[in-house]
Scaffold this active site. Structure first.
Site, PDB file in Angstrom:
ATOM      1  N   LYS A  47      30.805  23.567  74.184  1.00  0.00           N
ATOM      2  CA  LYS A  47      29.358  23.582  74.332  1.00  0.00           C
ATOM      3  C   LYS A  47      28.897  24.526  75.444  1.00  0.00           C
ATOM      4  CE  LYS A  47      28.760  18.596  73.429  1.00  0.00           C
ATOM      5  NZ  LYS A  47      28.292  17.337  74.085  1.00  0.00           N
ATOM      6  N   GLY A  48      29.718  24.701  76.450  1.00  0.00           N
ATOM      7  CA  GLY A  48      29.280  25.270  77.717  1.00  0.00           C
ATOM      8  C   GLY A  48      28.528  26.594  77.654  1.00  0.00           C
ATOM      9  N   GLU A 103      31.947  33.146  77.171  1.00  0.00           N
ATOM     10  CA  GLU A 103      32.355  31.878  77.791  1.00  0.00           C
ATOM     11  C   GLU A 103      31.532  31.615  79.049  1.00  0.00           C
ATOM     12  OE1 GLU A 103      33.692  29.188  77.591  1.00  0.00           O
ATOM     13  OE2 GLU A 103      35.800  29.172  77.090  1.00  0.00           O
ATOM     14  N   ASP A 104      31.292  30.355  79.316  1.00  0.00           N
ATOM     15  CA  ASP A 104      30.587  30.019  80.558  1.00  0.00           C
ATOM     16  C   ASP A 104      31.516  30.094  81.760  1.00  0.00           C
ATOM     17  OD1 ASP A 104      31.927  27.869  79.406  1.00  0.00           O
ATOM     18  OD2 ASP A 104      30.670  26.372  80.367  1.00  0.00           O
ATOM     19  N   ASP A 107      38.505  28.828  83.986  1.00  0.00           N
ATOM     20  CA  ASP A 107      39.065  27.922  85.000  1.00  0.00           C
ATOM     21  C   ASP A 107      40.583  28.172  85.011  1.00  0.00           C
ATOM     22  OD1 ASP A 107      39.402  25.823  86.759  1.00  0.00           O
ATOM     23  OD2 ASP A 107      38.998  24.261  85.318  1.00  0.00           O
ATOM     24  N   LYS A 135      36.998  31.197  88.328  1.00  0.00           N
ATOM     25  CA  LYS A 135      37.547  30.608  89.569  1.00  0.00           C
ATOM     26  C   LYS A 135      38.975  31.121  89.750  1.00  0.00           C
ATOM     27  CE  LYS A 135      35.274  26.097  89.203  1.00  0.00           C
ATOM     28  NZ  LYS A 135      35.565  24.678  88.882  1.00  0.00           N
ATOM     29  N   ASP A 163      28.995  21.289  82.886  1.00  0.00           N
ATOM     30  CA  ASP A 163      28.665  19.868  82.946  1.00  0.00           C
ATOM     31  C   ASP A 163      29.615  19.057  83.806  1.00  0.00           C
ATOM     32  OD1 ASP A 163      30.884  20.127  81.042  1.00  0.00           O
ATOM     33  OD2 ASP A 163      30.526  17.998  80.657  1.00  0.00           O
TER      34      ASP A 163
HETATM   35  C1  PRP Z   1      35.053  24.389  79.606  1.00  0.00           C
HETATM   36  C2  PRP Z   1      34.467  25.776  79.480  1.00  0.00           C
HETATM   37  C3  PRP Z   1      35.602  26.586  78.939  1.00  0.00           C
HETATM   38  C4  PRP Z   1      36.827  25.874  79.462  1.00  0.00           C
HETATM   39  C5  PRP Z   1      37.454  26.672  80.551  1.00  0.00           C
HETATM   40  O1  PRP Z   1      34.990  23.758  78.384  1.00  0.00           O
HETATM   41  O2  PRP Z   1      33.347  25.798  78.643  1.00  0.00           O
HETATM   42  O3  PRP Z   1      35.595  26.610  77.538  1.00  0.00           O
HETATM   43  O4  PRP Z   1      36.399  24.616  79.969  1.00  0.00           O
HETATM   44  O5  PRP Z   1      38.538  25.974  81.115  1.00  0.00           O
HETATM   45  P1  PRP Z   1      39.985  26.564  81.149  1.00  0.00           P
HETATM   46  O6  PRP Z   1      39.911  27.975  81.638  1.00  0.00           O
HETATM   47  O7  PRP Z   1      40.702  25.649  82.121  1.00  0.00           O
HETATM   48  O8  PRP Z   1      40.580  26.458  79.772  1.00  0.00           O
HETATM   49  P2  PRP Z   1      35.206  22.188  78.190  1.00  0.00           P
HETATM   50  O9  PRP Z   1      36.551  21.928  77.563  1.00  0.00           O
HETATM   51  O10 PRP Z   1      34.912  21.457  79.470  1.00  0.00           O
HETATM   52  O11 PRP Z   1      34.136  21.846  77.078  1.00  0.00           O
HETATM   53  P3  PRP Z   1      32.530  22.102  77.088  1.00  0.00           P
HETATM   54  O12 PRP Z   1      32.293  23.586  77.061  1.00  0.00           O
HETATM   55  O13 PRP Z   1      32.093  21.437  75.829  1.00  0.00           O
HETATM   56  O14 PRP Z   1      31.984  21.458  78.336  1.00  0.00           O
END
Ligand code: PRP
Length: 183
Positions: A47-48, A103-104, A107, A135, A163
Protein backbone atom coordinates in the site's frame (compact mmCIF):
# COMPACT_ATOMS: atom_id res chain seq x y z
CA UNK A 1 -4.95 22.61 6.23
CA UNK A 2 -3.92 23.03 9.84
CA UNK A 3 -3.64 19.64 11.48
CA UNK A 4 -2.41 18.76 14.93
CA UNK A 5 0.61 16.51 15.01
CA UNK A 6 -0.50 13.20 16.62
CA UNK A 7 0.96 12.64 20.08
CA UNK A 8 2.57 9.37 18.93
CA UNK A 9 4.93 11.37 16.72
CA UNK A 10 8.22 12.52 18.21
CA UNK A 11 9.16 15.00 15.51
CA UNK A 12 8.63 15.91 11.86
CA UNK A 13 11.59 14.71 9.81
CA UNK A 14 10.48 15.91 6.36
CA UNK A 15 7.82 18.55 6.14
CA UNK A 16 5.27 18.93 3.38
CA UNK A 17 7.16 21.73 1.63
CA UNK A 18 10.42 19.75 1.49
CA UNK A 19 8.58 16.64 0.29
CA UNK A 20 6.70 18.41 -2.48
CA UNK A 21 9.84 20.22 -3.66
CA UNK A 22 11.73 16.92 -3.86
CA UNK A 23 8.86 15.19 -5.67
CA UNK A 24 8.86 17.95 -8.28
CA UNK A 25 12.64 17.54 -8.76
CA UNK A 26 12.32 13.79 -9.19
CA UNK A 27 9.42 14.19 -11.62
CA UNK A 28 11.43 16.71 -13.67
CA UNK A 29 14.40 14.32 -13.88
CA UNK A 30 12.18 11.38 -14.85
CA UNK A 31 10.34 13.50 -17.43
CA UNK A 32 13.67 14.50 -18.99
CA UNK A 33 15.15 10.99 -18.90
CA UNK A 34 12.08 9.41 -20.52
CA UNK A 35 11.37 12.26 -22.94
CA UNK A 36 12.22 10.17 -25.99
CA UNK A 37 11.04 6.86 -24.64
CA UNK A 38 7.54 5.56 -25.31
CA UNK A 39 5.36 3.42 -23.17
CA UNK A 40 6.41 4.30 -19.65
CA UNK A 41 4.51 2.44 -16.96
CA UNK A 42 4.80 3.44 -13.32
CA UNK A 43 4.26 0.48 -11.03
CA UNK A 44 3.36 1.56 -7.51
CA UNK A 45 3.90 -0.90 -4.70
CA UNK A 46 0.84 -1.03 -2.43
CA UNK A 47 0.00 0.00 0.00
CA UNK A 48 2.77 2.39 0.96
CA UNK A 49 3.55 3.96 -2.42
CA UNK A 50 0.07 5.23 -3.26
CA UNK A 51 0.62 8.78 -2.05
CA UNK A 52 4.13 9.25 -3.45
CA UNK A 53 3.05 7.71 -6.76
CA UNK A 54 0.05 10.00 -7.09
CA UNK A 55 2.13 13.13 -6.43
CA UNK A 56 4.98 11.95 -8.66
CA UNK A 57 2.72 10.97 -11.56
CA UNK A 58 0.85 14.28 -11.48
CA UNK A 59 4.14 16.15 -11.76
CA UNK A 60 5.34 14.21 -14.81
CA UNK A 61 5.20 16.06 -18.11
CA UNK A 62 5.44 12.95 -20.28
CA UNK A 63 2.81 10.33 -21.16
CA UNK A 64 2.69 7.42 -18.75
CA UNK A 65 0.45 4.68 -17.46
CA UNK A 66 -0.09 3.91 -13.79
CA UNK A 67 -0.36 0.37 -12.49
CA UNK A 68 -0.01 -1.27 -9.10
CA UNK A 69 1.33 -4.36 -7.46
CA UNK A 70 0.62 -5.40 -3.89
CA UNK A 71 3.09 -7.26 -1.74
CA UNK A 72 3.35 -8.23 1.83
CA UNK A 73 6.33 -9.34 3.86
CA UNK A 74 5.97 -12.41 6.03
CA UNK A 75 6.35 -11.74 9.75
CA UNK A 76 7.30 -8.13 9.22
CA UNK A 77 7.92 -6.24 12.40
CA UNK A 78 11.03 -4.60 13.73
CA UNK A 79 12.95 -7.55 12.26
CA UNK A 80 12.12 -8.48 8.67
CA UNK A 81 12.15 -12.14 7.67
CA UNK A 82 13.06 -11.31 4.08
CA UNK A 83 10.26 -13.41 2.56
CA UNK A 84 7.92 -11.49 0.26
CA UNK A 85 4.44 -12.56 -0.87
CA UNK A 86 2.72 -11.32 -4.05
CA UNK A 87 -0.88 -10.41 -3.21
CA UNK A 88 -1.94 -8.61 -6.40
CA UNK A 89 -0.16 -8.42 -9.72
CA UNK A 90 -0.18 -5.55 -12.25
CA UNK A 91 -3.25 -5.34 -14.43
CA UNK A 92 -1.27 -4.95 -17.68
CA UNK A 93 1.66 -6.97 -18.96
CA UNK A 94 5.03 -5.21 -18.65
CA UNK A 95 6.80 -7.23 -21.35
CA UNK A 96 8.51 -4.91 -23.83
CA UNK A 97 7.55 -1.80 -21.86
CA UNK A 98 9.55 0.76 -19.87
CA UNK A 99 8.88 0.01 -16.24
CA UNK A 100 9.55 2.35 -13.35
CA UNK A 101 8.96 0.73 -9.97
CA UNK A 102 7.76 3.30 -7.43
CA UNK A 103 8.33 2.52 -3.75
CA UNK A 104 7.77 4.58 -0.64
CA UNK A 105 10.66 3.12 1.35
CA UNK A 106 13.76 0.98 1.00
CA UNK A 107 14.40 -0.61 4.36
CA UNK A 108 16.12 -4.02 4.23
CA UNK A 109 15.80 -4.02 0.43
CA UNK A 110 14.24 -7.49 0.29
CA UNK A 111 11.03 -6.17 -1.26
CA UNK A 112 12.73 -4.18 -4.01
CA UNK A 113 15.13 -7.03 -4.70
CA UNK A 114 12.15 -9.37 -5.14
CA UNK A 115 10.44 -6.85 -7.42
CA UNK A 116 13.48 -6.30 -9.61
CA UNK A 117 13.95 -10.04 -10.08
CA UNK A 118 10.23 -10.54 -10.73
CA UNK A 119 9.97 -7.76 -13.34
CA UNK A 120 13.30 -8.55 -14.99
CA UNK A 121 12.01 -12.08 -15.65
CA UNK A 122 9.11 -10.55 -17.60
CA UNK A 123 11.47 -8.98 -20.18
CA UNK A 124 10.60 -5.29 -19.98
CA UNK A 125 12.26 -2.89 -22.45
CA UNK A 126 13.81 -1.18 -19.42
CA UNK A 127 13.50 -1.36 -15.66
CA UNK A 128 14.31 1.42 -13.19
CA UNK A 129 13.50 2.16 -9.59
CA UNK A 130 12.20 5.26 -7.84
CA UNK A 131 12.20 5.24 -4.04
CA UNK A 132 11.08 8.06 -1.81
CA UNK A 133 13.08 7.28 1.33
CA UNK A 134 15.94 4.92 1.96
CA UNK A 135 17.49 3.86 5.28
CA UNK A 136 21.09 2.92 4.40
CA UNK A 137 21.81 1.51 7.88
CA UNK A 138 19.08 -1.10 7.39
CA UNK A 139 19.99 -2.41 3.95
CA UNK A 140 20.61 -6.15 3.73
CA UNK A 141 20.76 -6.30 -0.07
CA UNK A 142 22.99 -4.28 -2.36
CA UNK A 143 20.65 -2.42 -4.72
CA UNK A 144 21.06 0.62 -6.91
CA UNK A 145 18.20 3.11 -6.91
CA UNK A 146 17.78 5.22 -10.04
CA UNK A 147 15.70 8.00 -8.44
CA UNK A 148 15.87 8.57 -4.69
CA UNK A 149 14.01 11.16 -2.63
CA UNK A 150 15.83 11.15 0.71
CA UNK A 151 18.18 9.09 2.84
CA UNK A 152 17.01 8.88 6.44
CA UNK A 153 18.32 7.53 9.72
CA UNK A 154 17.13 4.21 11.13
CA UNK A 155 13.99 5.33 12.93
CA UNK A 156 10.34 4.28 12.56
CA UNK A 157 8.92 6.67 9.99
CA UNK A 158 5.24 7.36 9.37
CA UNK A 159 3.27 9.56 7.02
CA UNK A 160 3.35 10.15 3.26
CA UNK A 161 2.29 6.52 2.75
CA UNK A 162 4.30 5.02 5.59
CA UNK A 163 2.39 3.43 8.43
CA UNK A 164 2.47 1.99 11.89
CA UNK A 165 -0.20 -0.76 12.09
CA UNK A 166 -1.90 0.91 9.10
CA UNK A 167 -2.16 4.28 10.84
CA UNK A 168 -0.64 7.64 9.88
CA UNK A 169 -0.30 6.89 6.14
CA UNK A 170 -2.13 10.02 5.02
CA UNK A 171 -0.14 12.57 7.00
CA UNK A 172 1.33 15.04 4.48
CA UNK A 173 4.76 14.95 6.17
CA UNK A 174 7.12 12.19 7.32
CA UNK A 175 7.38 11.96 11.08
CA UNK A 176 9.40 9.86 13.48
CA UNK A 177 7.26 7.60 15.65
CA UNK A 178 7.98 7.65 19.37
CA UNK A 179 9.83 4.51 20.37
CA UNK A 180 7.36 3.88 23.20
CA UNK A 181 4.64 3.29 20.60
CA UNK A 182 6.27 0.23 19.03
CA UNK A 183 8.78 -0.94 21.64
C1 PRP B 1 6.95 -1.51 3.21
C2 PRP B 1 7.27 -0.59 2.06
C3 PRP B 1 8.11 -1.44 1.16
C4 PRP B 1 8.78 -2.40 2.11
C5 PRP B 1 10.22 -2.05 2.27
O1 PRP B 1 5.88 -2.31 2.88
O2 PRP B 1 6.11 -0.13 1.42
O3 PRP B 1 7.33 -2.12 0.22
O4 PRP B 1 8.12 -2.29 3.36
O5 PRP B 1 10.83 -2.88 3.23
P1 PRP B 1 12.07 -3.77 2.89
O6 PRP B 1 13.07 -2.93 2.16
O7 PRP B 1 12.57 -4.19 4.26
O8 PRP B 1 11.61 -4.96 2.10
P2 PRP B 1 5.05 -3.16 3.94
O9 PRP B 1 5.39 -4.63 3.80
O10 PRP B 1 5.19 -2.57 5.31
O11 PRP B 1 3.57 -3.01 3.40
P3 PRP B 1 2.72 -1.66 3.12
O12 PRP B 1 3.36 -0.93 1.97
O13 PRP B 1 1.38 -2.20 2.76
O14 PRP B 1 2.73 -0.85 4.39
Amino acid sequence: MNREIPTEIERVLLDETAIQARVRQLAARISADYADIDDLVLVGVLKGAFIFLSDLARNLTIPHEVDFIALSSYNKGVVSSGAVRLIMDTRSSVTGRNVLIVEDILDTGYTLDYLIRTFQARNPASLRTCVFVSKPERHQVDLSIDYLGFETPDEWLVGYGLDYADRFRTLPYIGVLKQAVYA
